[in-house]
Motif scaffolding. Structure first.
Motif, PDB file in Angstrom:
ATOM      1  N   THR A  36       0.871  -1.177   0.000  1.00 56.32           N
ATOM      2  CA  THR A  36       0.000   0.000   0.000  1.00 56.32           C
ATOM      3  C   THR A  36       0.908   1.227   0.000  1.00 56.32           C
ATOM      4  O   THR A  36       2.129   1.098  -0.046  1.00 56.32           O
ATOM      5  CB  THR A  36      -0.928   0.006   1.232  1.00 56.32           C
ATOM      6  OG1 THR A  36      -0.140  -0.284   2.382  1.00 56.32           O
ATOM      7  CG2 THR A  36      -2.024  -1.020   1.103  1.00 56.32           C
ATOM      8  N   ARG A  78      -8.975   2.622   8.184  1.00 53.72           N
ATOM      9  CA  ARG A  78      -7.517   2.655   8.003  1.00 53.72           C
ATOM     10  C   ARG A  78      -6.940   1.269   7.738  1.00 53.72           C
ATOM     11  O   ARG A  78      -5.741   1.142   7.492  1.00 53.72           O
ATOM     12  CB  ARG A  78      -6.852   3.254   9.254  1.00 53.72           C
ATOM     13  CG  ARG A  78      -7.225   4.713   9.506  1.00 53.72           C
ATOM     14  CD  ARG A  78      -6.890   5.121  10.929  1.00 53.72           C
ATOM     15  NE  ARG A  78      -7.662   4.340  11.894  1.00 53.72           N
ATOM     16  CZ  ARG A  78      -7.541   4.440  13.211  1.00 53.72           C
ATOM     17  NH1 ARG A  78      -6.663   5.278  13.729  1.00 53.72           N
ATOM     18  NH2 ARG A  78      -8.283   3.702  14.016  1.00 53.72           N
ATOM     19  N   LEU A  80      -5.356  -1.553   6.065  1.00 51.30           N
ATOM     20  CA  LEU A  80      -4.659  -1.535   4.768  1.00 51.30           C
ATOM     21  C   LEU A  80      -5.290  -2.509   3.773  1.00 51.30           C
ATOM     22  O   LEU A  80      -5.250  -2.289   2.564  1.00 51.30           O
ATOM     23  CB  LEU A  80      -3.166  -1.824   4.969  1.00 51.30           C
ATOM     24  CG  LEU A  80      -2.434  -0.784   5.829  1.00 51.30           C
ATOM     25  CD1 LEU A  80      -0.973  -1.180   6.014  1.00 51.30           C
ATOM     26  CD2 LEU A  80      -2.533   0.616   5.231  1.00 51.30           C
ATOM     27  N   TRP A  83      -7.790  -0.672   1.848  1.00 54.43           N
ATOM     28  CA  TRP A  83      -7.144   0.237   0.888  1.00 54.43           C
ATOM     29  C   TRP A  83      -6.842  -0.514  -0.411  1.00 54.43           C
ATOM     30  O   TRP A  83      -7.212  -0.113  -1.518  1.00 54.43           O
ATOM     31  CB  TRP A  83      -5.857   0.772   1.535  1.00 54.43           C
ATOM     32  CG  TRP A  83      -5.050   1.747   0.732  1.00 54.43           C
ATOM     33  CD1 TRP A  83      -5.067   1.933  -0.625  1.00 54.43           C
ATOM     34  CD2 TRP A  83      -4.091   2.679   1.244  1.00 54.43           C
ATOM     35  NE1 TRP A  83      -4.179   2.901  -0.986  1.00 54.43           N
ATOM     36  CE2 TRP A  83      -3.570   3.376   0.137  1.00 54.43           C
ATOM     37  CE3 TRP A  83      -3.621   2.980   2.514  1.00 54.43           C
ATOM     38  CZ2 TRP A  83      -2.597   4.360   0.272  1.00 54.43           C
ATOM     39  CZ3 TRP A  83      -2.653   3.958   2.644  1.00 54.43           C
ATOM     40  CH2 TRP A  83      -2.149   4.645   1.545  1.00 54.43           C
ATOM     41  N   GLU A  87      -8.470  -0.281  -4.269  1.00 60.71           N
ATOM     42  CA  GLU A  87      -7.665   0.127  -5.424  1.00 60.71           C
ATOM     43  C   GLU A  87      -7.374  -0.999  -6.401  1.00 60.71           C
ATOM     44  O   GLU A  87      -7.127  -0.758  -7.572  1.00 60.71           O
ATOM     45  CB  GLU A  87      -6.333   0.707  -4.939  1.00 60.71           C
ATOM     46  CG  GLU A  87      -6.492   2.087  -4.391  1.00 60.71           C
ATOM     47  CD  GLU A  87      -5.163   2.783  -4.201  1.00 60.71           C
ATOM     48  OE1 GLU A  87      -4.151   2.329  -4.764  1.00 60.71           O
ATOM     49  OE2 GLU A  87      -5.150   3.784  -3.480  1.00 60.71           O
ATOM     50  N   TYR A 167      -1.554   9.824   5.019  1.00 63.95           N
ATOM     51  CA  TYR A 167      -2.684   9.011   4.554  1.00 63.95           C
ATOM     52  C   TYR A 167      -3.971   9.308   5.320  1.00 63.95           C
ATOM     53  O   TYR A 167      -5.055   9.141   4.788  1.00 63.95           O
ATOM     54  CB  TYR A 167      -2.398   7.498   4.732  1.00 63.95           C
ATOM     55  CG  TYR A 167      -1.087   6.996   4.181  1.00 63.95           C
ATOM     56  CD1 TYR A 167      -0.541   7.509   3.009  1.00 63.95           C
ATOM     57  CD2 TYR A 167      -0.389   5.988   4.841  1.00 63.95           C
ATOM     58  CE1 TYR A 167       0.659   7.022   2.514  1.00 63.95           C
ATOM     59  CE2 TYR A 167       0.803   5.493   4.351  1.00 63.95           C
ATOM     60  CZ  TYR A 167       1.330   6.022   3.195  1.00 63.95           C
ATOM     61  OH  TYR A 167       2.513   5.537   2.719  1.00 63.95           O
TER      62      TYR A 167
END
Ligand code: PGA
Length: 241
Positions: A36, A78, A80, A83, A87, A167
């Motif tokens: 990440t 938060r 990861l 995330w 994406e 971030y």
């Protein structure tokens, strides 16, 4: 160590995506570890485009998380895993069952051992793509990490808390602990790729490339790996674009 000198961030992203695509074409059920952070955003975009164009098929690929914050809930924004899911995994149609993810609500020591076991049982990591911390960290292996360290619970350094604040909006929002694949775990991957972008990383990249390996710079320890490729843009190499 092989160095790919990319003219700019777009070329770095294309080169990094190209390495991943080549790996998955060679072995469709590869076990991949991807980072990440801000650096891989362009690589993810290119991988999603390559999959949508039919240049590569990720349907049999397997993934393991590189690291995760500890002391947060499974649904914490938060996390990861969320995330990278947003994406990459969701746009690629990767099923949760194809991902070895850290459960931040589980006992951290047990979870670290469980992730190690699952990676080993699946035959080990084929390719790990890594980012470089401003302090030389790899994943959450901070300076001082042992070369043979395994997956474990770690305390983030002030430098990492500072850089991760970008971030989440402030240092106060950055969790203080994390779970990370160890340097020894990563050293067993069949291939490693380190992505380094921007002038802000020039000083630490210079040390990774030129300093004698020591535990002061975790990334330099992995530089001894027989299949270690650095993909850096000209700004990170301290060159004018
Ligand atoms: P970045 O983070 O890609 O956002 O620079 C890299 C890291 O700190 O490992």
């Amino acid at each position: 160590m092989k160095l790919i000198d990319a003219a700019d961030y777009a070329e770095l992203s294309r080169a990094a995506a190209g390495i991943v695509v080549e790996q998955v074409r060679k072995r469709p059920d590869s076990l991949l570890v991807l980072p990440t952070g801000n650096t891989p955003v362009g690589m993810f975009r290119d991988l999603v485009a390559a999959a949508h164009n039919g240049d590569v098929d990720f349907s049999r690929a397997r993934f393991a998380m590189l690291d995760e914050y500890a002391g947060i809930g499974r649904n914490d924004e938060r996390r990861l895993y969320h995330w990278i899911r947003k994406e990459l995994f969701d746009p690629l149609g990767v099923r949760p069952g194809a991902v070895i993810a850290f459960d931040p609500e589980a006992d951290p020591e047990c979870e670290a051992r469980f992730v190690e076991q699952r990676i080993a049982r699946q035959g080990g990591i084929d390719l790990a793509v890594l980012g470089l911390g401003p302090n030389g960290h790899i994943a959450m292996n901070e300076p001082g990490s042992d070369a043979d360290s395994r997956t474990r619970l770690v305390t983030l350094t002030p430098a990492t808390i500072r850089s991760n604040a970008a971030y989440w909006g402030s240092e106060a929002k950055v969790p203080r602990k994390g779970l990370t694949l160890g340097l020894g775990t990563l050293a067993e991957a069949r291939a490693l790729v380190l992505l380094v972008a921007g002038g802000g990383k020039a000083a630490i990249l210079e040390r990774v490339l030129n300093a004698a390996p020591s535990d002061a710079i975790p990334a330099a320890i992995l530089g001894a790996h027989p299949a270690f490729t650095v993909v850096a843009d000209r700004a990170a190499l301290g060159l004018h674009a």
